[in-house]
Design a protein around this motif. Structure first.
Motif, mmCIF file in Angstrom:
data_model
loop_
_atom_site.group_PDB
_atom_site.id
_atom_site.type_symbol
_atom_site.label_atom_id
_atom_site.label_comp_id
_atom_site.label_asym_id
_atom_site.label_seq_id
_atom_site.Cartn_x
_atom_site.Cartn_y
_atom_site.Cartn_z
ATOM 1 N N MET A 1 0.856 -1.196 0.000
ATOM 2 C CA MET A 1 0.000 0.000 0.000
ATOM 3 C C MET A 1 0.892 1.247 0.000
ATOM 4 S SD MET A 1 -3.003 1.144 2.703
ATOM 5 C CE MET A 1 -4.056 -0.259 2.361
ATOM 6 N N SER A 2 0.634 2.180 -0.916
ATOM 7 C CA SER A 2 1.478 3.369 -1.049
ATOM 8 C C SER A 2 1.252 4.350 0.097
ATOM 9 C CB SER A 2 1.177 4.069 -2.375
ATOM 10 O OG SER A 2 -0.117 4.630 -2.351
ATOM 11 N N ASP A 3 2.210 5.262 0.265
ATOM 12 C CA ASP A 3 2.092 6.273 1.318
ATOM 13 C C ASP A 3 0.843 7.108 1.149
ATOM 14 O OD1 ASP A 3 4.394 5.391 2.492
ATOM 15 O OD2 ASP A 3 5.684 6.938 1.629
ATOM 16 N N ILE A 4 0.511 7.472 -0.110
ATOM 17 C CA ILE A 4 -0.653 8.332 -0.346
ATOM 18 C C ILE A 4 -1.940 7.628 0.087
ATOM 19 C CG2 ILE A 4 -1.138 7.688 -2.758
ATOM 20 C CD1 ILE A 4 -1.039 11.274 -1.935
ATOM 21 N N VAL A 5 -2.008 6.311 -0.174
ATOM 22 C CA VAL A 5 -3.183 5.537 0.221
ATOM 23 C C VAL A 5 -3.294 5.503 1.743
ATOM 24 C CG1 VAL A 5 -4.261 3.252 0.212
ATOM 25 C CG2 VAL A 5 -3.171 4.131 -1.869
ATOM 26 N N LYS A 6 -2.162 5.228 2.396
ATOM 27 C CA LYS A 6 -2.171 5.158 3.863
ATOM 28 C C LYS A 6 -2.557 6.500 4.477
ATOM 29 C CE LYS A 6 1.457 1.632 4.271
ATOM 30 N NZ LYS A 6 2.874 1.412 4.642
ATOM 31 N N THR A 7 -1.996 7.589 3.931
ATOM 32 C CA THR A 7 -2.255 8.919 4.495
ATOM 33 C C THR A 7 -3.723 9.299 4.346
ATOM 34 O OG1 THR A 7 0.000 9.614 3.966
ATOM 35 C CG2 THR A 7 -1.601 11.347 4.401
ATOM 36 N N ILE A 8 -4.274 9.098 3.158
ATOM 37 C CA ILE A 8 -5.673 9.459 2.912
ATOM 38 C C ILE A 8 -6.608 8.555 3.710
ATOM 39 C CG2 ILE A 8 -7.483 9.539 1.150
ATOM 40 C CD1 ILE A 8 -5.341 10.477 -0.843
ATOM 41 N N ALA A 9 -6.325 7.260 3.745
ATOM 42 C CA ALA A 9 -7.179 6.333 4.491
ATOM 43 C C ALA A 9 -7.146 6.643 5.986
ATOM 44 C CB ALA A 9 -6.736 4.894 4.233
ATOM 45 N N ARG A 10 -5.953 6.968 6.502
ATOM 46 C CA ARG A 10 -5.828 7.290 7.930
ATOM 47 C C ARG A 10 -6.618 8.555 8.270
ATOM 48 N NH1 ARG A 10 -0.653 8.549 8.176
ATOM 49 N NH2 ARG A 10 -0.068 6.377 7.882
ATOM 50 N N PHE A 11 -6.514 9.560 7.401
ATOM 51 C CA PHE A 11 -7.212 10.820 7.677
ATOM 52 C C PHE A 11 -8.727 10.634 7.679
ATOM 53 C CE2 PHE A 11 -9.281 14.762 6.308
ATOM 54 C CZ PHE A 11 -8.791 15.642 7.264
ATOM 55 N N ASN A 12 -9.227 9.774 6.809
ATOM 56 C CA ASN A 12 -10.680 9.600 6.666
ATOM 57 C C ASN A 12 -11.235 8.443 7.490
ATOM 58 O OD1 ASN A 12 -11.654 11.572 4.410
ATOM 59 N ND2 ASN A 12 -9.731 10.731 3.631
ATOM 60 N N ALA A 13 -10.415 7.848 8.331
ATOM 61 C CA ALA A 13 -10.859 6.711 9.143
ATOM 62 C C ALA A 13 -12.040 7.107 10.022
ATOM 63 C CB ALA A 13 -9.706 6.210 10.006
ATOM 64 N N GLY A 14 -13.002 6.208 10.130
ATOM 65 C CA GLY A 14 -14.146 6.429 11.011
ATOM 66 C C GLY A 14 -15.303 7.168 10.375
ATOM 67 N N ARG A 15 -15.160 7.583 9.116
ATOM 68 C CA ARG A 15 -16.255 8.313 8.458
ATOM 69 C C ARG A 15 -17.326 7.348 7.945
ATOM 70 N NH1 ARG A 15 -14.113 13.800 5.487
ATOM 71 N NH2 ARG A 15 -12.573 14.381 7.062
ATOM 72 N N ASP A 16 -18.508 7.884 7.715
ATOM 73 C CA ASP A 16 -19.628 7.114 7.177
ATOM 74 C C ASP A 16 -19.218 6.505 5.831
ATOM 75 O OD1 ASP A 16 -22.001 6.193 6.144
ATOM 76 O OD2 ASP A 16 -22.930 8.161 5.923
ATOM 77 N N PRO A 17 -19.158 5.157 5.704
ATOM 78 C CA PRO A 17 -18.653 4.533 4.483
ATOM 79 C C PRO A 17 -19.401 4.928 3.219
ATOM 80 C CG PRO A 17 -18.865 2.914 6.251
ATOM 81 C CD PRO A 17 -19.517 4.177 6.729
ATOM 82 N N GLU A 18 -20.700 5.098 3.322
ATOM 83 C CA GLU A 18 -21.500 5.406 2.128
ATOM 84 C C GLU A 18 -21.112 6.766 1.550
ATOM 85 O OE1 GLU A 18 -26.196 4.853 0.793
ATOM 86 O OE2 GLU A 18 -25.620 4.758 2.909
ATOM 87 N N ARG A 19 -20.997 7.743 2.407
ATOM 88 C CA ARG A 19 -20.632 9.082 1.923
ATOM 89 C C ARG A 19 -19.132 9.179 1.641
ATOM 90 N NH1 ARG A 19 -23.976 12.530 6.316
ATOM 91 N NH2 ARG A 19 -23.456 10.672 7.524
#
Length: 404
Positions: free
Chosen positions: A1-19
């Motif tokens: 998994m690339s750094d950009i994927v990890k950074t974006i996924a970490r920042f958005n963790a816990g958000r409503d999956p649908e939105r």
């Protein structure tokens, strides 16, 4: 998994999956939408530049870009055009704000069908206007009578937008009762526990207000709005307002999260009661007149911003510039002035620069060309990040579990 994927996924963790899935899909569409959805990446990649860090500290909105200005009805019932997003607000050097605005012009050029020369001309327009407004030293504002060009077109369109028509776009009339349109575009359904929790909260809030019946809930949905905040816990409520069916009001309830700018700013920050208080206080300082129904509230043991949604709430249709650069220059000029006026208006509050310091800075010219160079570097970083994001998205690395 690339750094950009990890950074974006970490920042958005816990958000409503649908939105959140909607956000990820939107970010794939263009570098400009990607920029709007990744404020945290922008500041993480902002060059550590002495000129930037030594610029006067001011109260910034934090997420300054071409789409974060719009019209709204103030608490005095008049309509204004101003910056309208303060989720990322904090105390920071004023050039942080301008660097993001200029980057949005350069990155957004493709979406707006601007040539490179035209985009750079708009950057010079923004800096000249911001500097002149600071040097003048007096905070002003934009309302219908003082607006020009495409902003004036927006005000003219708002004049023929009655509340009933606004409600018809967002709700369905069943007899004399309205219910929200849950269309997957502006709103999604809520669960029974979510509906019960929001209704209980509003009943308690209403009890503290002069006219409790105004806030009687008719319907609730999960709200779809914005790009950066998609997936954040957020609701739209249809309330009784001034009477059914055409006097109903829409209320927005949105969780306030920590500013993604703050970790990258060396300026000492004040201590806030909670994140919503930070958002609301800076918005009240920076806007000439506060938005109607603006409150910092507690819900589900977290802090939220409560505000109204109005027929008068809209953005300038930037794509309608019709190949006439002066039309866009007028809009960018207005945005840069509004930024300067906000910085002057909130000057001297909790260690932000006083007017004299900002006037002196506005009279200087040595920061303008270097700032355009910084924005050009940021533009290149956004392009590289978006390319990496698109490749990861297309490989399915941002696929979320199906919502239940």
């Amino acid at each position: 998994m690339s750094d950009i994927v990890k950074t974006i996924a970490r920042f958005n963790a816990g958000r409503d999956p649908e939105r959140l899935a909607m956000k990820y899909q939107a970010m794939r569409s263009s570098p400009f939408v990607f920029l709007r959805g990744t404020c945290h990446l922008f500041y993480a990649g902002l060059p550590r530049d002495k000129m930037l860090d030594e610029a006067p500290p001011v109260w910034i909105c934090g997420d300054m870009h071409l789409e974060n200005f719009g019209s709204y009805k103030g608490d005095n019932r008049l309509i204004y055009f101003d910056n309208n997003d303060f989720d990322e607000a904090c105390l920071a050097p004023n050039l942080y704000e301008l660097a993001r605005l200029l980057t949005s012009v350069l990155v957004g050029a493709s979406d707006l069908k601007l040539s490179r020369a035209q985009a750079l001309a708009l950057c010079h327009t923004a800096l000249d206007s911001y500097g002149a407004a600071l040097a003048f030293g007096k905070a002003r504002w934009i309302e219908a009578e003082t607006s020009v060009g495409m902003v004036r077109d927006l005000f003219d369109a708002l004049a023929s937008r009655p509340r009933a028509a606004f409600l018809d776009r967002r709700s369905v009339l069943k007899g004399k009762t309205r219910v929200l349109k849950v269309d997957g575009k502006k709103a999604l359904p809520v669960s029974d526990p979510q509906r019960a929790a929001v209704t209980e909260f509003m009943n308690k809030f209403a009890a503290s207000q002069p006219n409790p019946d105004f806030y009687r809930i008719l319907d609730v949905a999960r709200r779809i709005a914005g790009t950066g905040s998609l997936g954040v816990d957020r609701y739209v409520m249809l309330v009784e307002g001034k009477g059914s069916p055409d006097g109903n009001f829409l209320i927005d309830l949105k969780e306030a999260l920590p500013s993604s700018v703050m970790p990258h700013v060396r300026t000492p920050q004040p201590t806030w009661q909670n994140e919503a208080q930070r958002v609301v206080d800076v918005q009240r300082r920076n806007q000439a007149v506060s938005q109607a129904f603006l409150h910092a509230v507690d819900f589900n043991q977290r802090s939220y911003v409560l505000r109204s949604l109005q027929p008068s709430e809209d953005r300038v249709a930037l794509s309608d510039w019709d190949g006439k650069l002066p039309r866009l220059e007028e809009v960018v000029n207005s945005m840069a002035q509004l930024s300067a006026w906000a910085h002057l208006r909130s000057g001297g509050r909790q260690r932000s620069s006083i007017a004299d310091e900002l006037i002196a800075f506005g009279n200087r010219k040595d920061w303008q060309l270097p700032l355009i160079e910084v924005a050009t570097q940021c533009e290149a970083q956004v392009a590289a990040d978006w390319k990496a994001y698109c490749e990861a998205y297309d490989r399915g690395e941002f696929k979320l579990p199906a919502a239940h």
